[in-house]
Design a protein around this motif. Structure first.
Motif, PDB file in Angstrom:
ATOM      1  N   ASN A 246       1.055  -1.194  -0.459  1.00  0.00           N
ATOM      2  CA  ASN A 246      -0.240  -0.035  -0.019  1.00  0.00           C
ATOM      3  C   ASN A 246       0.642   1.125  -0.223  1.00  0.00           C
ATOM      4  O   ASN A 246       1.530   1.763   1.251  1.00  0.00           O
ATOM      5  CB  ASN A 246      -1.001  -0.307   1.386  1.00  0.00           C
ATOM      6  N   VAL A 247       1.304   1.781  -1.309  1.00  0.00           N
ATOM      7  CA  VAL A 247       2.427   2.824  -1.264  1.00  0.00           C
ATOM      8  C   VAL A 247       2.558   3.331  -2.820  1.00  0.00           C
ATOM      9  O   VAL A 247       1.473   2.333  -3.845  1.00  0.00           O
ATOM     10  CB  VAL A 247       4.048   2.130  -1.412  1.00  0.00           C
ATOM     11  N   SER A 248       2.673   4.813  -2.437  1.00  0.00           N
ATOM     12  CA  SER A 248       2.364   5.282  -4.218  1.00  0.00           C
ATOM     13  C   SER A 248       3.376   4.215  -5.492  1.00  0.00           C
ATOM     14  O   SER A 248       4.326   3.619  -4.838  1.00  0.00           O
ATOM     15  CB  SER A 248       3.665   6.436  -4.022  1.00  0.00           C
ATOM     16  N   ARG A 249       2.913   4.513  -6.276  1.00  0.00           N
ATOM     17  CA  ARG A 249       3.946   4.236  -7.814  1.00  0.00           C
ATOM     18  C   ARG A 249       5.021   4.290  -7.440  1.00  0.00           C
ATOM     19  O   ARG A 249       6.116   3.473  -7.625  1.00  0.00           O
ATOM     20  CB  ARG A 249       3.356   4.124  -8.859  1.00  0.00           C
TER      21      ARG A 249
ATOM     22  N   VAL B   2       6.837   2.223  -5.524  1.00  0.00           N
ATOM     23  CA  VAL B   2       7.327   0.466  -5.902  1.00  0.00           C
ATOM     24  C   VAL B   2       8.865   0.790  -6.404  1.00  0.00           C
ATOM     25  O   VAL B   2       9.155  -0.408  -6.327  1.00  0.00           O
ATOM     26  CB  VAL B   2       6.654   0.193  -6.765  1.00  0.00           C
ATOM     27  N   LEU B   3       9.071   2.016  -7.191  1.00  0.00           N
ATOM     28  CA  LEU B   3       9.980   2.035  -8.466  1.00  0.00           C
ATOM     29  C   LEU B   3      11.033   1.974  -7.567  1.00  0.00           C
ATOM     30  O   LEU B   3      12.493   1.676  -7.958  1.00  0.00           O
ATOM     31  CB  LEU B   3       9.551   2.680  -9.400  1.00  0.00           C
TER      32      LEU B   3
ATOM     33  N   TYR C  82       8.208   2.069 -15.283  1.00  0.00           N
ATOM     34  CA  TYR C  82       6.857   3.500 -15.536  1.00  0.00           C
ATOM     35  C   TYR C  82       5.949   3.402 -16.208  1.00  0.00           C
ATOM     36  O   TYR C  82       5.519   3.724 -15.544  1.00  0.00           O
ATOM     37  CB  TYR C  82       7.912   4.648 -16.510  1.00  0.00           C
ATOM     38  N   SER C  83       6.158   3.334 -17.289  1.00  0.00           N
ATOM     39  CA  SER C  83       4.528   3.433 -18.207  1.00  0.00           C
ATOM     40  C   SER C  83       3.922   2.047 -17.323  1.00  0.00           C
ATOM     41  O   SER C  83       2.309   2.146 -16.960  1.00  0.00           O
ATOM     42  CB  SER C  83       4.858   2.601 -19.853  1.00  0.00           C
ATOM     43  N   THR C  84       4.964   1.181 -17.244  1.00  0.00           N
ATOM     44  CA  THR C  84       3.359  -0.014 -16.794  1.00  0.00           C
ATOM     45  C   THR C  84       3.041   0.327 -15.357  1.00  0.00           C
ATOM     46  O   THR C  84       1.851  -0.465 -15.068  1.00  0.00           O
ATOM     47  CB  THR C  84       4.134  -1.861 -16.892  1.00  0.00           C
ATOM     48  N   ILE C  85       4.009   0.724 -14.539  1.00  0.00           N
ATOM     49  CA  ILE C  85       3.199   0.850 -13.139  1.00  0.00           C
ATOM     50  C   ILE C  85       2.224   1.744 -12.762  1.00  0.00           C
ATOM     51  O   ILE C  85       1.411   2.354 -11.812  1.00  0.00           O
ATOM     52  CB  ILE C  85       3.871   1.279 -12.009  1.00  0.00           C
TER      53      ILE C  85
ATOM     54  N   PHE D 138       6.215  -6.130  -3.920  1.00  0.00           N
ATOM     55  CA  PHE D 138       6.485  -5.046  -4.843  1.00  0.00           C
ATOM     56  C   PHE D 138       6.631  -6.407  -5.851  1.00  0.00           C
ATOM     57  O   PHE D 138       6.762  -5.692  -7.088  1.00  0.00           O
ATOM     58  CB  PHE D 138       8.491  -4.534  -4.661  1.00  0.00           C
ATOM     59  N   ASN D 139       7.900  -7.296  -6.079  1.00  0.00           N
ATOM     60  CA  ASN D 139       7.728  -8.230  -7.000  1.00  0.00           C
ATOM     61  C   ASN D 139       6.283  -9.200  -7.790  1.00  0.00           C
ATOM     62  O   ASN D 139       6.699  -8.715  -9.249  1.00  0.00           O
ATOM     63  CB  ASN D 139       8.979  -9.559  -6.693  1.00  0.00           C
TER      64      ASN D 139
END
Length: 387
Positions: free
Chosen positions: A55-58, A61-62, A73-76, A364-365
């Motif tokens: 439960n975090v921002s995009r 995640v990166l 970037y685009s997929t997330i 994350f994975n």
């Protein structure tokens, strides 16, 4: 009507099939799985509880993708943590948040995550072929099982990496990719426990002790701290494990490519400055640890020092048999990052762990497996008519 085929019924493959059918409703979508069930590896994650996302921002995640995060970037943006949580919550599989923002099904059963995905596949009309092994991939057709030719118009390869091969991740997807001219980078174990032959490990002095939210500092040969990681840690009979050690393994492995050993410093009480430490700050720590640290005291360093700078030398990892993630895969400059379509063949797409990125465990994975699967399905034919 086009025939869209997905090879691999794991996390990314299931989401790719769902996304493809969502965006191309009038096309036939077929999911091919070599096992007699979907999501076999997913069912094992999180000790059978399945940490589906965080439960975090995009952006957060990166930050938890140590290798090739810019490619994602685009997929997330297409499908991130919020969309994953909404997907399951809206289908009756409620998620709960635990420490470190981990999202787990309220039932504590990974089976419920896989069941929800499988029910969605059947509901929207995806055809699932179980016990079907793809032997070769050719232009516009597959060779399956008993040398049967199986045609496709568009193909998504979601066969995973090479960890836990008994679940179906046997590396076959890399061979399929190479047959289309793709390059596979070196495959290494990632998110893997670390091995030490320090005396306290060999003597099992600290074996079985676990710690919450310690800080690991990874030190290179020049004595520079190149990475700090705050998470849980476990001492084992071979070295260290737990989320902190797994996350450290990527940087440690890079050091071990050049050096015989890598040094890690452990801070057991990171919330307190060394000069301010009093007994109350460490009385919650295991007595066995304190007794051992007391034996290390000398004229130069005291207990406070070792509480903040406990050293362990790592000389290898536990390898693929103990790894959670494959480091390496299809070279990313051969893949369109916005669509995940091959730049070498516009009928082929890839998603999930077969691609050359790796992310930390802790949701994350798996988040990126869902995210890349969704993107590959959405853009399997180019720009979908229904977004």
């Amino acid at each position: 009507m086009s025939k869209i085929v997905i090879i691999g019924g794991g996390t990314s493959g299931m989401m790719a099939a769902i996304s493809a059918k969502k965006h191309y409703k009038n096309d036939e979508v077929i999911l091919i799985e070599g096992n007699n069930e979907l999501g076999r590896k997913l069912k094992l994650t999180g000790g059978g509880r399945c940490n589906v996302t965080a439960n975090v921002s995009r952006e957060e995640v990166l930050l938890n993708v140590p290798k090739n995060h810019k490619f994602l970037y685009s997929t997330i943006e297409n499908f991130g943590p919020l969309e994953i949580m909404e997907f399951f919550n809206s289908r009756g599989t409620t998620l709960k948040e635990e420490d470190h923002s981990r999202m787990i099904p309220v039932s504590n059963k990974s089976f419920d995550i896989v069941r929800t995905l499988e029910e969605e596949l059947k509901k929207i009309g995806v055809k699932i072929m179980f016990n079907t092994r793809v032997k070769e991939v050719k232009d516009n057709y597959l060779i399956i099982n008993d040398d049967i030719n199986f045609k496709y118009d568009y193909l998504i390869i979601a066969t995973g990496g090479i960890i836990l091969p008994n679940t179906g991740s046997d590396g076959s997807g890399y061979n399929f990719a190479k047959d289309f001219g793709h390059t596979i980078t070196e495959l290494l174990p990632a998110e893997v426990p670390l091995v030490s032959n320090d005396s306290f490990i060999m003597d099992k002095t600290l074996q079985g002790l676990s710690f919450k939210d310690v800080v690991l500092k990874i030190v290179n040969a020049k004595g520079k701290v190149i990475k700090e990681i705050k998470h849980d840690l476990l001492f084992t009979h071979f070295g260290i494990s737990g989320p902190a050690a797994l996350r450290a393994s990527y940087e440690v492995s890079k050091i071990l490519e050049k050096e015989k050993e890598a040094k890690i410093l452990i801070d057991f009480i990171p919330s307190v400055n060394i000069k301010d430490i009093v007994e109350d700050d460490y009385k919650h720590l295991p007595e066995r640890l304190i007794k051992y640290l007391e034996t290390l005291k000398n004229n130069e360093f005291d207990l406070k020092y070792y509480l903040k700078n406990f050293s362990i030398l790592i000389y290898t990892t536990r390898g693929f048999n103990s790894a959670f993630v494959t480091n390496g895969g299809i070279k990313l400059n051969e893949i369109n990052p916005k669509t995940l379509k091959s730049k070498l063949n516009d009928k082929i797409s890839f998603c999930g762990e077969i691609l050359d990125y790796n992310a930390y465990t802790g949701g994350f994975n798996i988040t990126l497996a869902f995210s890349t699967g969704y993107t590959a399905g959405k853009f399997v034919k180019g720009d979908p008519y229904d977004t």
